[in-house]
Structures are given as C-alpha cells and as structure tokens.
Scaffold this motif. Structure first.
Motif, short mmCIF file in Angstrom:
data_model
loop_
_atom_site.label_atom_id
_atom_site.label_comp_id
_atom_site.label_asym_id
_atom_site.label_seq_id
_atom_site.Cartn_x
_atom_site.Cartn_y
_atom_site.Cartn_z
N THR A 1 -1.21 6.45 2.47
CA THR A 1 -1.92 7.06 1.34
C THR A 1 -3.29 7.58 1.77
O THR A 1 -4.07 6.87 2.41
CB THR A 1 -2.10 6.04 0.20
OG1 THR A 1 -0.81 5.59 -0.24
CG2 THR A 1 -2.84 6.66 -0.98
N SER B 1 -2.13 4.94 -6.74
CA SER B 1 -2.75 6.19 -6.29
C SER B 1 -2.31 7.37 -7.16
O SER B 1 -2.86 8.46 -7.04
CB SER B 1 -2.39 6.47 -4.82
OG SER B 1 -0.99 6.63 -4.67
N VAL C 1 -0.48 0.25 -2.50
CA VAL C 1 -0.27 1.66 -2.15
C VAL C 1 0.49 1.76 -0.83
O VAL C 1 0.51 0.83 -0.03
CB VAL C 1 -1.60 2.42 -2.04
CG1 VAL C 1 -2.36 2.37 -3.36
CG2 VAL C 1 -2.47 1.85 -0.92
#
Length: 303
Positions: A38, A12, A34
C-alpha cells in the motif's frame, strides 16, 4: 497494541478511512490492516490521526490472528469479487475467531440482499454466500445495510443527467429508494464497532429515502432549473438487457455496466428496500438529507 482496539481491514480505501477516523473521534484505538504494498500516501492521514498502520498479507491467517489479538471488533471494508469477499474476508473471519475477537462486521454495506432473489445481483450474491461462513463461525456479527451510497449521485452521475436535466428511472417514479452518504455510514459503523452492547445481526440505515421525483425536485431547488424524471422502461426490460449484456463478459470486473444495472433493478423493483430502519439506535448521530447533499456537492471546489 496493548489497549483494546478496533481493527479495520481495507482502511486505505474511501469507506475504510472514514470508519477509522470516526473511531478515532470516539476515542477508540484503531489498527488499520492494509496490504504490504500500500502506498504510504494513502494512509498518511490515518497515521497522523494516531491510527496504527499494520501491513499484513490477507492470505496468512496466523499473521492475521497475531495482529487481531486484543481487538474488540474487526470491521471489514474490503471490496472486490469472490477472491476478496469470500477468500480474503474469510481469512479475516477465521483469524478473528482464532483471536477470540468479540464482534465481526462484514463488508456488506449494500441493499437488503436478504430480500433480493439469488441471481439478480452478482455482487449481492457474493455477500449472501459469505454469510454461510459467518453463521458457521460462531462469532457475533453485525451486518450494516445502507442502501445505495448517496455519494454516487455527486457530479456526473449515471442517476442524474445534468445536461438534459433528467433523472432516469425504471418502473415507477414513486418507488422509494434508500441512500446513505459514506460519511453517515462510517459514523454508524464506528458506533456499532465501539458499542459494548450486543447488536442484532442486521442493522438497516438510510440518510434519506426518496423517489425519482424527489431526486428531481431536490436538484431543481439546488440548481434553480427544472429537473424531471425520465422513464427508461419497465423493470423486466432492464432485466432482459442485463442478461444480454452479460453475454459479452465483464465477470472479472467489480462494476461492469450490467452490474450497475442489477443494482438499479433491485432498487427500482423494491426488492432491496430497507425496512424497518435502525437510524435511531444511536441518537447522537445526524443524517444527511438529499437536498443538503446536492447543495454541498454544488459548493464543492472539486465539482
């Protein structure tokens, strides 16, 4: 994922996204690891490109191991201090070994810390220390060293004073410095991750190698006004300033002022110089020269 894939941790973030997209361009399946919280907007582009977005807790090795089964390479682009570079990345390494992932690319992406003195750069020390874990793991690993990110010279950069048309430097104006754009770094990292052939433990790359005078000359040509190198003092004085500023704190920050000065010292002293370069390992890749980067930055609508 049933087919072989490359796992990208920290996808990300800016560099992680670029690596994932470069892998997709190569036709390689990508699983983006991730953090569970997120924001979906940070991975929307990846999802649209066909990247498998996988929320995972980096402290849970069994879960990481499960997600890494079938991976041909783990690329870490995590950024942070000890709890990230040592602990979280260490968990990724442990899970990669458990899942029998053939290759691990740590989140180094830096100056040549194999040549810098321990204690001269806090963030480089963290990377050097993590390599003790790498060597013990038994996994095949490749560290990509790219010098400084050229992107940091865009817009209002500490390295270029556009108001005074000066390029600050310490030491000698002829000292050569290595810079690589994030895009070039990502393209090279994707090539290494997708390469079925063995790779050495260290690969060194640079989009361009320039001096303070070269930076000033490139800005002069692009901006149409004369830029000059501006001497800030000898390297030893900067080292003294770093020790003084560090007394006032910043140890919990990733890039406090004194940390930025440590990078500057490592570069202008020549301690972190990359040589020899491995730019030619993948002939299909192209490299962004500094003057072209400055021109693209000037033409950017976001400047």
């Amino acid at each position: 994922m049933a087919s072989p894939f490359v796992a990208v941790a920290g996808a990300s973030g800016g560099l992680g996204q670029l690596v994932a997209m470069q892998l997709i361009k190569r036709g390689v399946a990508v699983k983006a690891l991730v953090r569970p919280n997120t924001n979906p907007s940070r991975t929307e582009k990846l999802r649209s490109a066909g990247v498998a977005i996988t929320p995972v807790n980096l402290s849970e090795v069994p879960s990481l191991t499960h997600e890494l089964n079938g991976a041909i390479c783990l690329v870490s682009t995590l950024q942070g201090l000890k709890e990230v570079i040592h602990t979280a990345q260490g968990n990724l390494l442990e899970a990669s070994v458990a899942a029998k992932v053939p290759r691990f690319i740590p989140s180094d992406f830096s100056l040549d810390f194999t040549k810098t003195q321990p204690g001269s750069n806090r963030n480089l020390d963290l990377r050097r220390e993590f390599h003790a874990q790498l060597r013990k793991s038994g996994i095949a690993w490749t560290s990509i060293l790219n010098g400084g990110f050229m992107d940091l010279m865009a817009g209002d950069s500490p390295m270029i004073n556009h108001k005074s048309q000066k390029v600050p430097y310490i030491g000698q104006p002829t000292q050569l410095l290595d810079f690589t754009t994030m895009m070039d770094t990502a393209a090279y990292t994707a090539a290494v991750a997708a390469d079925p052939n063995p790779a050495p433990n260290f690969l060194r790359i640079a989009s361009d190698t320039v001096s303070a005078q070269d930076i000033a000359d490139a800005q002069t040509k692009v901006e149409g006004v004369r830029y000059k190198p501006s001497w800030m003092g000898p390297v030893w004085f900067m080292e003294f300033m770093i020790r003084s500023l560090r007394l006032f704190g910043g140890e919990k920050e990733i890039f406090p002022v004194w940390q930025q000065m440590q990078y500057m010292t490592n570069m202008f002293s020549g301690a972190g110089k990359l040589e020899p370069l491995d730019n030619d390992r993948y002939p299909e890749l192209s490299w962004t020269k500094l003057q072209d980067f400055f021109r693209q930055d000037k033409e950017s609508p976001n400047r």
